[in-house]
Structures are given as structure tokens and as C-alpha cells.
Scaffold this motif. Structure first.
Motif, PDB file in Angstrom:
ATOM      1  N   SER A 202       4.583   4.560   1.920  1.00  0.00           N
ATOM      2  CA  SER A 202       4.100   5.642   1.061  1.00  0.00           C
ATOM      3  C   SER A 202       5.188   6.676   0.802  1.00  0.00           C
ATOM      4  O   SER A 202       5.303   7.214  -0.309  1.00  0.00           O
ATOM      5  CB  SER A 202       2.878   6.318   1.704  1.00  0.00           C
ATOM      6  N   GLN A 203       6.008   6.975   1.810  1.00  0.00           N
ATOM      7  CA  GLN A 203       7.072   7.962   1.661  1.00  0.00           C
ATOM      8  C   GLN A 203       8.159   7.493   0.697  1.00  0.00           C
ATOM      9  O   GLN A 203       8.922   8.309   0.182  1.00  0.00           O
ATOM     10  CB  GLN A 203       7.685   8.280   3.016  1.00  0.00           C
ATOM     11  N   GLY A 205       7.477   5.970  -2.180  1.00  0.00           N
ATOM     12  CA  GLY A 205       6.844   5.760  -3.483  1.00  0.00           C
ATOM     13  C   GLY A 205       5.724   4.750  -3.481  1.00  0.00           C
ATOM     14  O   GLY A 205       5.163   4.447  -4.543  1.00  0.00           O
ATOM     15  N   TYR A 207       2.099   3.016  -3.170  1.00  0.00           N
ATOM     16  CA  TYR A 207       0.721   3.357  -3.533  1.00  0.00           C
ATOM     17  C   TYR A 207       0.655   4.563  -4.480  1.00  0.00           C
ATOM     18  O   TYR A 207      -0.418   5.114  -4.710  1.00  0.00           O
ATOM     19  CB  TYR A 207      -0.132   3.633  -2.288  1.00  0.00           C
ATOM     20  N   LYS A 208       1.798   4.963  -5.034  1.00  0.00           N
ATOM     21  CA  LYS A 208       1.789   6.056  -6.004  1.00  0.00           C
ATOM     22  C   LYS A 208       1.121   5.622  -7.299  1.00  0.00           C
ATOM     23  O   LYS A 208       0.426   6.406  -7.953  1.00  0.00           O
ATOM     24  CB  LYS A 208       3.224   6.531  -6.284  1.00  0.00           C
ATOM     25  N   GLY A 209       1.312   4.349  -7.651  1.00  0.00           N
ATOM     26  CA  GLY A 209       0.763   3.859  -8.907  1.00  0.00           C
ATOM     27  C   GLY A 209      -0.750   3.889  -8.947  1.00  0.00           C
ATOM     28  O   GLY A 209      -1.359   4.298  -9.945  1.00  0.00           O
ATOM     29  N   THR A 211      -2.754   5.735  -7.205  1.00  0.00           N
ATOM     30  CA  THR A 211      -3.316   7.075  -7.009  1.00  0.00           C
ATOM     31  C   THR A 211      -2.851   8.044  -8.082  1.00  0.00           C
ATOM     32  O   THR A 211      -3.279   9.197  -8.105  1.00  0.00           O
ATOM     33  CB  THR A 211      -2.903   7.636  -5.635  1.00  0.00           C
ATOM     34  N   GLY A 212      -1.969   7.590  -8.975  1.00  0.00           N
ATOM     35  CA  GLY A 212      -1.450   8.459 -10.023  1.00  0.00           C
ATOM     36  C   GLY A 212      -1.586   7.848 -11.401  1.00  0.00           C
ATOM     37  O   GLY A 212      -2.649   7.926 -12.030  1.00  0.00           O
ATOM     38  N   GLU A 285      -0.628  -3.609  -3.173  1.00  0.00           N
ATOM     39  CA  GLU A 285      -0.759  -2.661  -4.281  1.00  0.00           C
ATOM     40  C   GLU A 285      -0.827  -3.397  -5.619  1.00  0.00           C
ATOM     41  O   GLU A 285      -1.614  -3.034  -6.508  1.00  0.00           O
ATOM     42  CB  GLU A 285       0.411  -1.680  -4.279  1.00  0.00           C
ATOM     43  N   ASN A 401       4.530   2.362 -12.360  1.00  0.00           N
ATOM     44  CA  ASN A 401       5.184   3.642 -12.062  1.00  0.00           C
ATOM     45  C   ASN A 401       6.255   4.010 -13.072  1.00  0.00           C
ATOM     46  O   ASN A 401       6.456   5.195 -13.373  1.00  0.00           O
ATOM     47  CB  ASN A 401       5.809   3.604 -10.664  1.00  0.00           C
TER      48      ASN A 401
END
Length: 603
Positions: A202-203, A205, A207-209, A211-212, A285, A401
Motif C-alpha cells: 500500500s505504501q 501505491g 490498492y490506490k486504484g 480506492t481512488g 487488485e 492509476n
């Protein structure tokens, strides 16, 4: 007359039972080195005796079963998957899910227990190699009919080597390296991010996709992004990924599946295994993005059971994602819920074909089926099922992303993005490499793998289902379209470079040998044709050529390519046909001059 009766019986059995028939084993002349394979047993309603359902002809307790059983319950009709090559005989399944190994085993004809060992398979495995003579002696000693002994030694091997719970942890051959100028889309986390930590992922990048950017899109818009990116399936077919997603999304069904196909049947390839070992969260993911876009709520990671380390890390990653609320009841802040199941299967080349994969998940023998309907419309339990390769799914988060346009700027116009290649053979640093899909073999080897170790005379691109390239073609891009124009297939991305000490004809023979043993047996061109072709090329290698063998090999190869049922069957002759195209002189040298320039073939 007896042979005609047997053939008629097999045909009628196939029609009536819709099961797979095989050639009678006593008619076979060659035996595998080891008898290992997948066996499925079903519990009868009136008994605790497991009955073999792997073939048409046997309804007796199978003498080749092992002690390891995948238990769920003891209800009649439950199917267990077992290792079919080693261990004591499974006599009965008792109350309490206990598997008990006995000292003897039942045979319909002999009617008595073996006086020597727990099962014939255990006796056979004492030898380094099984020959017809050693098999006959073992069967006679243990009081077993020879035909039954042959069935144990040959039939189950067709279903794929390995066992569901074999403990085999082997390190990935080499650390992934990206070629100069290639963005690390797939291998960026290898060796840099702890694969067993969701926080580390997570740090960086991870699971950013989901949740964003993804939550700002509708499912149709998410499919549109993948379509605009031009992403093509990395498992070998090279078909547009968005096409499957669109088909599945268009079906009105409450239940849909996303399947990650990580069953790497090609022995030269380890890209999917490396991804699952070093970047499992990226695959998870990618599955979630695919699920959101198509309306699927359940995912299955279908992987080789031999990948013990990968399986351990994937299971841990799934558990961590569930604990964080990413998987399970519902993604935090949204109403979208997605679950993932991990299924380990014995390695089998046919298992990579999507309809055969679905058959395995439905407790049927893995064999390809007629399409349409395509799995994305009617797959597991007749529900829409999107089957994607692990490499394809691991690429999806980067696209979400960074956008479709950024992905299209990488690689070639017809094949955007990057690809994983596994290099072996005559290169200084064999291993796993990521390169843009406009990269040539020459640039890949010289730019990242330390160059060729000696003079390279050929390259087999795509493993046993790929094609040969001559040195004059080492400058063409390693993408789907360029390889198709050369007569080959990028397939799994496995590349073996041959040097002066390697024989092209012998390599073709080994490819045909592997393909014939991996044949599922569904269609005659693949089941019988590849064996006959292996015999013809074997004669050429051994200096025992019959008149017209070269013409026969070419004609038979083209016939199989035109008539085999599935892509794996049609691809089995691709090494031969491309080798005849680029290295015809070597075949003539073997067939007519009885000479091998590499010195590997003995005459």
C-alpha cells in the motif's frame, strides 16, 4: 475382431456417459519414466468405497491412489482429488474423514491382495524408470494382470504430473530485471517490496486504484479504459482483454466469476510463479478491478500446486486483504464486495486452456470444449466467467492509476505495454525480464542478459507451443503480430536460445515428445498425430529415416495444425513447421547424410 470390438465399446461408452475414452493401455509401446497424475474419486451412495471416475472403463477401487485426500465432507457424491502415483493404497474412507492405508488392494480379476506391498504404484516407483519388462515382472510378482498394470503406469500420467499437496519449494531461477527504458510495471516491486506485507504494498501505491480512480468510474467506464489501453492477454492468445470484459458485463446474471489463470504448464516459463511469489497483491487488485468492471463478486486463483511458496504468499495476501476490509463483505466506503478463493491443481499443460480450466473447477476431466458460447458468457456452472492470465491482471492496476494513454505510449502500436520474458539457454544471465513489446530478442539479450554465451544459431520463442527464429530474425519485435508474421507464437514468453552445441532437430523432437505426453486425448489429430509425428522425427534424429519421412513430417504437421481441436493441439506442431521453414537443411542433413553438425544426435 477384438480390436474392433474394443473400439466400438469405447465409442458407445463415450456417447452414453459423456466421459473421456482412451486407447487401451495394453496397446501402448512406450511408458513414462514415472507414474504420477491426478485421480478423481467419488463416494457411492451405498458404500464408503471411493470409485474412480477418471476414465470410462474402471468402476473398481483404484489401486494407484495415495493417502492424501482433499476432504470436505463424507456425503455421497463428494469428489476427492488425489495423487495417483505414490503412497499406500486407500482402502476405505471412514466416518470422521479418516483415510486409512491398507496392506493390500483389490483387483477385479486377481481377487487377492498383493503379498508384497500396499499398492502396485508404490512397487513401480521403486525403479528409476519403468520399462515394459520391469512392469511385467512387477505385475507378475504382485499378482496383477498386465493390462491393469499398464493402465496404472500410463493412463493417469496423461492427466498431468504432480499432486495437489506436494511439498516442493524451489526458488525462482533469477530476480526480475527490466530492460533499459522500460517502466517497471510488473517487476517494480520484485526484491524491493515485502510480498508478505500489505502495508509495504500500500505504501508503494498499492490498492490506490480501487480506492481512488476506479470508484470515480462506472463499470462501463472501467471497461472503456481497458479497451482504450489496447491491453492484450498475456497468457499466449494475445486477444484484446476488454473483449472478454464487455461480453461478461453484457450478461444479466447475479453470479459472475473472475479467474486468475496461473497454471504455468510450460516448463521453460516461470513468470506467473514469480508474480505470485513477489507481487501477489497486484494480482488481487487486478482481479478486483476486473470484478468491478464486469459485475463479478467472486474470484478464483487457479494455480499450480507445485508453487508452494507462491501459494503460501497468495493465501497470506488474501487473508490480509480480507482483514483490511478490501476483500469480503464490502470494500470500505462502497457497496462493492468481492471474495477470492485459491485453488491448487497438479501441473498440466492443458490446464492453461480456459475451457479445460473451467472443467477442472467443475470436477470434470480437464479437456477443451467447443466455443461459442465463450466462458465470458457461459463458464463455471453456466455463469459468466472471465479467465485472465496472472500477468494480464497484474498489469491492470497500473493502467487504472496512470490512464489508458500512458499505457498506449509504451511498446508497439498493435501491442502496447510491457511483457515478461523468461530467457534460458545460451545467454550469459538466464532469468526473468520485463521489456516493452517493441523490444527485439537481440536487444533483450544484449541489453539485459549479458549477451549471448557463444554463437547463437536459433531461438525457440514460446516454449513447446512456440516457434523457431533464425538469427536473421533476432531484430524483429517480440510482440504478438510480428511473431505471427514469422510463423511463430509469442505464447508464454519463454525463450530458449540454441547455440552451436544444440541440435534444432533434437529440440523439435523433445517439443513433440512433451506435447504428445501432455495431450488431453480429446481429439485424434493431437492424441495420435503428435505421437506418430514424434516417431517420425525420432527416426530422423536416430539415423533410421524411412523414404519420404521429411515430406510425411511436414504434411502431418500441417494436418494437425489445421484439424486439432484447441489452440494447444494446433500449437504443438509449430516448433516443427517453423524449424522446417528456417532450418530445412539440418533436417536434410540428418535424413540423408546421417550427420548432425552439433554432434548431439548419434548415428
Amino acid at each position: 475382431m477384438i480390436g474392433l470390438f474394443k473400439g466400438l465399446h469405447a465409442t458407445i461408452s463415450h456417447i452414453l456417459t459423456r466421459k473421456v475414452t482412451v486407447q487401451y493401455p495394453e496397446q501402448r509401446r512406450q511408458l513414462p519414466e514415472r507414474s504420477r497424475g491426478l485421480i478423481r474419486l467419488r463416494l457411492r451412495p451405498d458404500s464408503y468405497d471411493p470409485r474412480c471416475i477418471s476414465c470410462t472403463f474402471c468402476e473398481q477401487i483404484c489401486p494407484a491412489t495415495a493417502i492424501k485426500v482433499i476432504h470436505g465432507d463424507e456425503h455421497p457424491g463428494k469428489v476427492w482429488t488425489l495423487d495417483g502415483g505414490a503412497g499406500p493404497m486407500l482402502d476405505h474412507l471412514r466416518e470422521g474423514a479418516a483415510a486409512v492405508g491398507g496392506n493390500g488392494w483389490r483387483d477385479t480379476d486377481a481377487g487377492k491382495a498383493s503379498p508384497h506391498r500396499g499398492c502396485l504404484a508404490e512397487s513401480l516407483l521403486e525403479s528409476d524408470a519403468i520399462t515394459p519388462l520391469s512392469l511385467a515382472k512387477t505385475a507378475r510378482r504382485d499378482g496383477v494382470l498386465l493390462s491393469r498394470a499398464y493402465s496404472i503406469a500410463t493412463f493417469y500420467e496423461q492427466l498431468g504430473p504432480g499432486a495437489p499437496e506436494r511439498e516442493a519449494v524451489e526458488p525462482t531461477p533469477a530476480t526480475g530485471i527490466t530492460v533499459d527504458g522500460c517502466p517497471p510495471i510488473l517487476l517494480g516491486n520484485h526484491g524491493r517490496v515485502d510480498p508478505e506485507s500489505i502495508d509495504a504494498y500500500s505504501q508503494n501505491g498499492g490498492y490506490k486504484g480501487i480506492t481512488g480512480p476506479l470508484l470515480e468510474m462506472t463499470p462501463d467506464e472501467a471497461v472503456g479504459v481497458i479497451a482504450d489501453s489496447g491491453l492484450r492477454g498475456r497468457g499466449g492468445s494475445g486477444k484484446p482483454t476488454a473483449r472478454k470484459w464487455q461480453q461478461a458485463a453484457a450478461v444479466d446474471s447475479r453470479i459472475k466469476y473472475i479467474v486468475c489463470n496461473a497454471d504455468e504448464g510450460d516448463r521453460d516459463s516461470f513468470k506467473d510463479r514469480s508474480l505470485l511469489e513477489n507481487n501477489p497483491h497486484a494480482v488481487i487488485e487486478g482481479m478486483m478491478v476486473a470484478g468491478y468492471a464486469t459485475g463479478a463478486t467472486h474470484g478464483i486463483i487457479y494455480m499450480d500446486a507445485d508453487f508452494a511458496l507462491a501459494r503460501e504468499r497468495v493465501l497470506r495476501a488474501v487473508e490480509q486483504a480480507r482483514d483490511r476490509g478490501i476483500l469480503g463483505d464490502g470494500l470500505q466506503g462502497t457497496g462493492y464486495a468481492f471474495s477470492i478463493e485459491v485453488v491448487g491443481v497438479p501441473r498440466a499443460f492443458i490446464g492453461g486452456e480456459e475451457t479445460a480450466l473451467i472443467a477442472t473447477l467443475e470436477n470434470r476431466r480437464p479437456m477443451p470444449e467447443v466455443r461459442p458460447p465463450f466462458p465470458s458468457v457461459s463458464g463455471i456452472r453456466n455463469k459468466p466467467t472471465v479467465v485472465e492470465n496472472a500477468e494480464t491482471l497484474a498489469t491492470v492496476p497500473w493502467i487504472i492509476n496512470n490512464g489508458a494513454e500512458a499505457f498506449r505510449e509504451i511498446g508497439s502500436p498493435g501491442s502496447p505495454g510491457t511483457k515478461l520474458y523468461t530467457l534460458s539457454g545460451q545467454v550469459e544471465r538466464p532469468g526473468l525480464y520485463e521489456a516493452t513489446m517493441d523490444t527485439s530478442l537481440k536487444k533483450l539479450v544484449e541489453g539485459s542478459a549479458g549477451g549471448f554465451s557463444g554463437e547463437a544459431r536459433a531461438a525457440l520463442v514460446g516454449g513447446i507451443g512456440g516457434g523457431f527464429l533464425s538469427p536473421g530474425l533476432f531484430d524483429i519485435p517480440l510482440d504478438f503480430d510480428a511473431m505471427a508474421e514469422a510463423g511463430g507464437d509469442l505464447s508464454s514468453g519463454a525463450i530458449r536460445v540454441l547455440g552451436r552445441d544444440d541440435c534444432v532437430v533434437e529440440t523439435v523432437r523433445r517439443c513433440l515428445q512433451a506435447s504428445s505426453r501432455e495431450s488431453c486425448g480429446k481429439c485424434t489429430p493431437c492424441r495420435v498425430g503428435t505421437r506418430r509425428l514424434e516417431e517420425v522425427v525420432g527416426r530422423i534424429c536416430n539415423g533410421e529415416t524411412w523414404p519420404g519421412d521429411l515430406e510425411l513430417a511436414a504434411d502431418l504437421g500441417r494436418d494437425i495444425a489445421d484439424s486439432a481441436f484447441c489452440d494447444l493441439g494446433r500449437g504443438s506442431v509449430r516448433p516443427l513447421l517453423t524449424a522446417l521453414n528456417f532450418f530445412h537443411d539440418e533436417f536434410v542433413q540428418h535424413a540423408e547424410d546421417k550427420r548432425c553438425s552439433s554432434g548431439r544426435c548419434s548415428f
